[in-house]
Design a protein around this motif. Structure first.
Motif, PDB file in Angstrom:
ATOM      1  N   GLU A  19       0.858  -1.172   0.000  1.00 42.67           N
ATOM      2  CA  GLU A  19       0.000   0.000   0.000  1.00 42.67           C
ATOM      3  C   GLU A  19       0.898   1.227   0.000  1.00 42.67           C
ATOM      4  N   ILE A  20       0.621   2.149  -0.895  1.00 44.33           N
ATOM      5  CA  ILE A  20       1.348   3.407  -0.902  1.00 44.33           C
ATOM      6  C   ILE A  20       0.593   4.350   0.023  1.00 44.33           C
ATOM      7  N   LYS A  21       1.300   4.971   0.943  1.00 41.68           N
ATOM      8  CA  LYS A  21       0.641   5.897   1.863  1.00 41.68           C
ATOM      9  C   LYS A  21      -0.066   6.982   1.068  1.00 41.68           C
ATOM     10  N   GLU A  22      -1.253   7.346   1.541  1.00 41.93           N
ATOM     11  CA  GLU A  22      -2.043   8.365   0.832  1.00 41.93           C
ATOM     12  C   GLU A  22      -1.282   9.672   0.682  1.00 41.93           C
ATOM     13  N   ALA A  23      -0.559  10.076   1.720  1.00 43.45           N
ATOM     14  CA  ALA A  23       0.215  11.328   1.638  1.00 43.45           C
ATOM     15  C   ALA A  23       1.249  11.245   0.525  1.00 43.45           C
ATOM     16  N   THR A  24       1.885  10.094   0.378  1.00 42.13           N
ATOM     17  CA  THR A  24       2.859   9.891  -0.691  1.00 42.13           C
ATOM     18  C   THR A  24       2.184   9.963  -2.051  1.00 42.13           C
ATOM     19  N   LEU A  25       1.016   9.330  -2.157  1.00 43.32           N
ATOM     20  CA  LEU A  25       0.296   9.344  -3.428  1.00 43.32           C
ATOM     21  C   LEU A  25      -0.110  10.759  -3.819  1.00 43.32           C
ATOM     22  N   TYR A  26      -0.649  11.518  -2.880  1.00 43.83           N
ATOM     23  CA  TYR A  26      -1.102  12.865  -3.232  1.00 43.83           C
ATOM     24  C   TYR A  26       0.072  13.778  -3.578  1.00 43.83           C
ATOM     25  N   ALA A  27       1.224  13.576  -2.951  1.00 44.91           N
ATOM     26  CA  ALA A  27       2.437  14.314  -3.343  1.00 44.91           C
ATOM     27  C   ALA A  27       2.859  13.892  -4.758  1.00 44.91           C
ATOM     28  N   THR A  28       2.703  12.604  -5.059  1.00 47.20           N
ATOM     29  CA  THR A  28       3.017  12.097  -6.397  1.00 47.20           C
ATOM     30  C   THR A  28       2.086  12.712  -7.434  1.00 47.20           C
ATOM     31  N   TYR A  29       0.792  12.773  -7.124  1.00 46.64           N
ATOM     32  CA  TYR A  29      -0.157  13.377  -8.063  1.00 46.64           C
ATOM     33  C   TYR A  29       0.237  14.826  -8.363  1.00 46.64           C
ATOM     34  N   ARG A  30       0.549  15.582  -7.310  1.00 41.81           N
ATOM     35  CA  ARG A  30       0.932  16.995  -7.512  1.00 41.81           C
ATOM     36  C   ARG A  30       2.172  17.111  -8.390  1.00 41.81           C
ATOM     37  N   ARG A  31       3.148  16.260  -8.129  1.00 44.38           N
ATOM     38  CA  ARG A  31       4.391  16.290  -8.914  1.00 44.38           C
ATOM     39  C   ARG A  31       4.136  15.915 -10.378  1.00 44.38           C
ATOM     40  N   LEU A  32       3.328  14.873 -10.601  1.00 46.52           N
ATOM     41  CA  LEU A  32       3.038  14.443 -11.967  1.00 46.52           C
ATOM     42  C   LEU A  32       2.293  15.529 -12.734  1.00 46.52           C
ATOM     43  N   VAL A  33       1.373  16.226 -12.064  1.00 53.09           N
ATOM     44  CA  VAL A  33       0.652  17.335 -12.704  1.00 53.09           C
ATOM     45  C   VAL A  33       1.628  18.462 -13.021  1.00 53.09           C
ATOM     46  N   LYS A  34       2.454  18.828 -12.046  1.00 51.88           N
ATOM     47  CA  LYS A  34       3.427  19.911 -12.226  1.00 51.88           C
ATOM     48  C   LYS A  34       4.365  19.612 -13.402  1.00 51.88           C
ATOM     49  N   ASP A  35       4.753  18.345 -13.548  1.00 54.02           N
ATOM     50  CA  ASP A  35       5.669  17.939 -14.620  1.00 54.02           C
ATOM     51  C   ASP A  35       4.969  17.726 -15.959  1.00 54.02           C
ATOM     52  N   GLY A  36       3.640  17.880 -15.998  1.00 52.47           N
ATOM     53  CA  GLY A  36       2.900  17.736 -17.242  1.00 52.47           C
ATOM     54  C   GLY A  36       2.664  16.298 -17.676  1.00 52.47           C
ATOM     55  N   LEU A  37       2.852  15.351 -16.753  1.00 52.93           N
ATOM     56  CA  LEU A  37       2.669  13.938 -17.091  1.00 52.93           C
ATOM     57  C   LEU A  37       1.240  13.474 -16.853  1.00 52.93           C
ATOM     58  N   VAL A  38       0.524  14.239 -16.035  1.00 51.52           N
ATOM     59  CA  VAL A  38      -0.861  13.935 -15.679  1.00 51.52           C
ATOM     60  C   VAL A  38      -1.620  15.255 -15.640  1.00 51.52           C
ATOM     61  N   GLU A  39      -2.888  15.212 -16.025  1.00 50.13           N
ATOM     62  CA  GLU A  39      -3.775  16.370 -15.895  1.00 50.13           C
ATOM     63  C   GLU A  39      -4.804  16.039 -14.820  1.00 50.13           C
ATOM     64  N   ALA A  40      -5.196  17.060 -14.062  1.00 51.73           N
ATOM     65  CA  ALA A  40      -6.174  16.863 -12.999  1.00 51.73           C
ATOM     66  C   ALA A  40      -7.409  17.713 -13.280  1.00 51.73           C
ATOM     67  N   SER A  41      -8.572  17.192 -12.922  1.00 53.91           N
ATOM     68  CA  SER A  41      -9.816  17.952 -13.060  1.00 53.91           C
ATOM     69  C   SER A  41     -10.777  17.490 -11.976  1.00 53.91           C
ATOM     70  N   TRP A  42     -11.673  18.396 -11.594  1.00 53.09           N
ATOM     71  CA  TRP A  42     -12.663  18.059 -10.582  1.00 53.09           C
ATOM     72  C   TRP A  42     -13.887  17.438 -11.243  1.00 53.09           C
ATOM     73  N   GLY A  43     -14.359  16.337 -10.675  1.00 53.55           N
ATOM     74  CA  GLY A  43     -15.577  15.709 -11.148  1.00 53.55           C
ATOM     75  C   GLY A  43     -16.782  16.443 -10.594  1.00 53.55           C
ATOM     76  N   ASP A  44     -17.965  16.045 -11.038  1.00 51.39           N
ATOM     77  CA  ASP A  44     -19.176  16.674 -10.514  1.00 51.39           C
ATOM     78  C   ASP A  44     -19.546  16.032  -9.178  1.00 51.39           C
ATOM     79  N   GLU A  45     -20.567  16.559  -8.563  1.00 53.43           N
ATOM     80  CA  GLU A  45     -20.956  16.101  -7.228  1.00 53.43           C
ATOM     81  C   GLU A  45     -22.129  15.133  -7.261  1.00 53.43           C
ATOM     82  N   THR A  46     -22.364  14.474  -8.392  1.00 59.67           N
ATOM     83  CA  THR A  46     -23.524  13.596  -8.505  1.00 59.67           C
ATOM     84  C   THR A  46     -23.397  12.344  -7.644  1.00 59.67           C
ATOM     85  N   GLN A  47     -22.196  11.951  -7.289  1.00 57.66           N
ATOM     86  CA  GLN A  47     -22.008  10.742  -6.483  1.00 57.66           C
ATOM     87  C   GLN A  47     -21.368  11.089  -5.149  1.00 57.66           C
ATOM     88  N   GLY A  48     -21.882  12.101  -4.481  1.00 56.81           N
ATOM     89  CA  GLY A  48     -21.324  12.489  -3.183  1.00 56.81           C
ATOM     90  C   GLY A  48     -20.400  13.677  -3.336  1.00 56.81           C
TER      91      GLY A  48
END
Length: 125
Positions: free
Chosen positions: A55-84
């Motif tokens: 299991e990758i610690k959630e804090a590590t994963l979220y730091a990874t997501y931020r880094r991947l977005v910053k480096d242009g390897l991943v794009e992030a977007s907010w979903g709608d609130e239809t499922q919570g």
């Protein structure tokens, strides 16, 4: 897992988690190859793929997501609130696919060399 003759469940084989930690970016990119996914979904997929052994610690994963977005390897977007609550979704970019493919090639070459070295037979004196 199956029980042994004593009726207990054998423990999982130990592994060096630190060897996997250096590959967190590549693991996340692998999960995103076929579809965009939200953060916790990625965590669950990694955990479930290993039967809970890694299991990758959630804090590590979220730091990874931020880094991947910053480096242009991943794009992030907010979903709608239809499922919570609103979820942030991550999608791999073409640059991310290229990095993923290069990392897999690098890992394969490294694995081949390590396997060769681990199977060396010493000479006799």
């Amino acid at each position: 897992m199956t029980q042994n003759t004593e009726g207990t469940v054998p423990q999982a084989e130990p592994f060096a988690a630190d060897l996997l930690r250096g590959h967190t970016d590549t693991i996340v990119l692998a999960v995103l190859r076929d579809a965009e996914r939200y953060g916790f979904e990625i965590y669950k997929m990694i955990r479930d793929a290993t039967g809970g052994l890694y299991e990758i610690k959630e804090a590590t994963l979220y730091a990874t997501y931020r880094r991947l977005v910053k480096d242009g390897l991943v794009e992030a977007s907010w979903g709608d609130e239809t499922q919570g609550g609103r979820r942030k979704y991550y999608r791999i970019t073409d640059a991310g696919r290229a990095v993923y493919q290069q990392n897999v090639r690098d890992w394969t070459a490294t694995q081949r060399i390590i396997n060769t070295l681990l199977n060396l037979k010493g000479g006799q004196s």
